[in-house]
Structures are given as structure tokens and as C-alpha cells.
Write a protein that holds these residues in place. Structure first.
Motif, mmCIF file in Angstrom:
data_model
loop_
_atom_site.group_PDB
_atom_site.id
_atom_site.type_symbol
_atom_site.label_atom_id
_atom_site.label_comp_id
_atom_site.label_asym_id
_atom_site.label_seq_id
_atom_site.Cartn_x
_atom_site.Cartn_y
_atom_site.Cartn_z
ATOM 1 N N UNK A 62 0.792 -1.221 0.000
ATOM 2 C CA UNK A 62 0.000 0.000 0.000
ATOM 3 C C UNK A 62 0.825 1.271 0.000
ATOM 4 N N UNK A 63 2.122 1.174 0.298
ATOM 5 C CA UNK A 63 2.952 2.369 0.334
ATOM 6 C C UNK A 63 3.510 2.747 -1.027
ATOM 7 N N UNK A 64 3.415 1.873 -2.021
ATOM 8 C CA UNK A 64 3.931 2.165 -3.356
ATOM 9 C C UNK A 64 3.021 3.163 -4.064
ATOM 10 N N UNK A 65 3.617 4.214 -4.631
ATOM 11 C CA UNK A 65 2.837 5.166 -5.427
ATOM 12 C C UNK A 65 3.257 5.163 -6.886
ATOM 13 N N UNK A 66 4.443 4.642 -7.192
ATOM 14 C CA UNK A 66 4.882 4.568 -8.582
ATOM 15 C C UNK A 66 6.181 3.804 -8.702
ATOM 16 N N UNK A 67 6.398 3.243 -9.884
ATOM 17 C CA UNK A 67 7.633 2.516 -10.162
ATOM 18 C C UNK A 67 7.967 2.723 -11.629
ATOM 19 N N UNK A 68 9.238 3.024 -11.899
ATOM 20 C CA UNK A 68 9.667 3.278 -13.272
ATOM 21 C C UNK A 68 10.996 2.580 -13.516
ATOM 22 N N UNK A 69 11.054 1.805 -14.585
ATOM 23 C CA UNK A 69 12.270 1.101 -14.962
ATOM 24 C C UNK A 69 13.016 2.011 -15.929
ATOM 25 N N UNK A 70 14.215 2.479 -15.520
ATOM 26 C CA UNK A 70 14.848 3.545 -16.281
ATOM 27 C C UNK A 70 16.088 3.169 -17.079
ATOM 28 N N UNK A 71 16.894 2.220 -16.657
ATOM 29 C CA UNK A 71 18.071 1.910 -17.463
ATOM 30 C C UNK A 71 18.652 0.559 -17.102
ATOM 31 N N UNK A 72 19.091 -0.196 -18.062
ATOM 32 C CA UNK A 72 18.617 -0.082 -19.431
ATOM 33 C C UNK A 72 17.191 -0.585 -19.506
ATOM 34 N N UNK A 73 16.474 -0.196 -20.512
ATOM 35 C CA UNK A 73 15.073 -0.621 -20.637
ATOM 36 C C UNK A 73 15.023 -2.099 -20.995
ATOM 37 N N UNK A 74 14.472 -2.938 -20.109
ATOM 38 C CA UNK A 74 14.383 -4.369 -20.418
ATOM 39 C C UNK A 74 13.378 -4.608 -21.538
ATOM 40 N N UNK A 75 13.726 -5.487 -22.438
ATOM 41 C CA UNK A 75 12.842 -5.728 -23.570
ATOM 42 C C UNK A 75 12.396 -7.177 -23.682
ATOM 43 N N UNK A 77 11.508 -9.435 -21.169
ATOM 44 C CA UNK A 77 10.678 -10.101 -20.162
ATOM 45 C C UNK A 77 9.429 -9.304 -19.810
ATOM 46 N N UNK A 78 9.168 -8.214 -20.502
ATOM 47 C CA UNK A 78 7.940 -7.475 -20.281
ATOM 48 C C UNK A 78 7.998 -6.423 -19.198
ATOM 49 N N UNK A 79 9.149 -6.219 -18.534
ATOM 50 C CA UNK A 79 9.205 -5.229 -17.473
ATOM 51 C C UNK A 79 9.047 -3.815 -17.998
ATOM 52 N N UNK A 80 9.406 -3.566 -19.248
ATOM 53 C CA UNK A 80 9.301 -2.208 -19.771
ATOM 54 C C UNK A 80 7.864 -1.729 -19.819
ATOM 55 N N UNK A 81 6.911 -2.660 -19.814
ATOM 56 C CA UNK A 81 5.494 -2.305 -19.807
ATOM 57 C C UNK A 81 4.898 -2.353 -18.422
ATOM 58 N N UNK A 82 5.739 -2.600 -17.408
ATOM 59 C CA UNK A 82 5.224 -2.814 -16.054
ATOM 60 C C UNK A 82 5.240 -1.552 -15.212
ATOM 61 N N UNK A 83 5.395 -0.392 -15.820
ATOM 62 C CA UNK A 83 5.363 0.839 -15.028
ATOM 63 C C UNK A 83 4.027 0.920 -14.325
ATOM 64 N N UNK A 84 4.058 1.038 -13.016
ATOM 65 C CA UNK A 84 2.830 1.021 -12.216
ATOM 66 C C UNK A 84 2.651 2.356 -11.515
ATOM 67 N N UNK A 85 1.445 2.741 -11.383
ATOM 68 C CA UNK A 85 1.134 3.933 -10.611
ATOM 69 C C UNK A 85 -0.172 3.671 -9.893
ATOM 70 N N UNK A 86 -0.163 3.798 -8.585
ATOM 71 C CA UNK A 86 -1.367 3.504 -7.807
ATOM 72 C C UNK A 86 -2.025 4.767 -7.374
#
Length: 90
Positions: A66-79, A81-90
Motif C-alpha cells: 500500500x505504500x507504493x505510489x509509482x515505479x519506473x524502470x529507467x536503465x537499461x530498458x528491459x525488452x 521479459x515485459x518489465x518495460x510495460x510494467x510501469x505502475x502507478x497507484x
């Protein structure tokens, strides 16, 4: 392979995030740095494959809190395993 991840949270102590990461990853595989005075912005550097099962488990655990408000994968962009599309914002 390595990856830098920016994590935004409500203000909290580093130990809270470190506890989750330690449960999933060996201590030599990551470093966590606070980049805000109030404990709401973090830089996580992974020194292991971000697509590995332990890293995937760690990301799932972090995103489930519940404490997470956002996550961004910045370098290098993984291509591969799908993490590049996993940017989350609650």
C-alpha cells in the motif's frame, strides 16, 4: 545485466523496502538509495537479471504494498521479459 528502478512511495524508512528486497534477492544483487529527504523517492539498482524469478518475485512483492505510489524502470530498458510495460502507478 543490470537495471535501475525509480520507486515512489508514501514517506517510509528504508528498512521497510529493504526487508522486502532481502526476502527475494541476495544482498550483493542490489543497492537502494534514498533520493528524497522525506523517504518517498528511491533508486534501486539491480546487479542481476531483472527477468529472473527472484527479481520478478521482488517486483511483485513491492507492487503489492500500500505504500507504493509509482515505479519506473529507467536503465537499461528491459525488452525481453515485459518489465518495460510494467510501469505502475497507484
Amino acid at each position: 545485466m543490470s537495471l535501475t528502478v525509480m520507486i515512489s512511495t508514501r514517506p517510509l524508512a528504508a528498512a521497510t523496502i529493504e526487508r522486502i528486497i532481502n526476502q527475494c534477492l541476495p544482498g550483493v544483487a542490489w543497492t537502494l538509495e534514498s533520493i528524497s529527504a522525506d523517504g518517498s523517492s528511491w533508486r534501486l539498482h539491480l546487479a542481476i537479471d531483472p527477468c529472473s524469478d527472484p527479481a520478478s518475485d521482488m517486483f511483485s512483492s513491492i507492487m503489492a504494498n500500500g505504500w507504493l505510489t509509482g515505479i519506473e524502470f529507467v536503465s537499461p530498458a528491459p525488452t525481453h521479459c515485459g518489465l518495460s510495460k510494467a510501469t505502475a502507478s497507484q
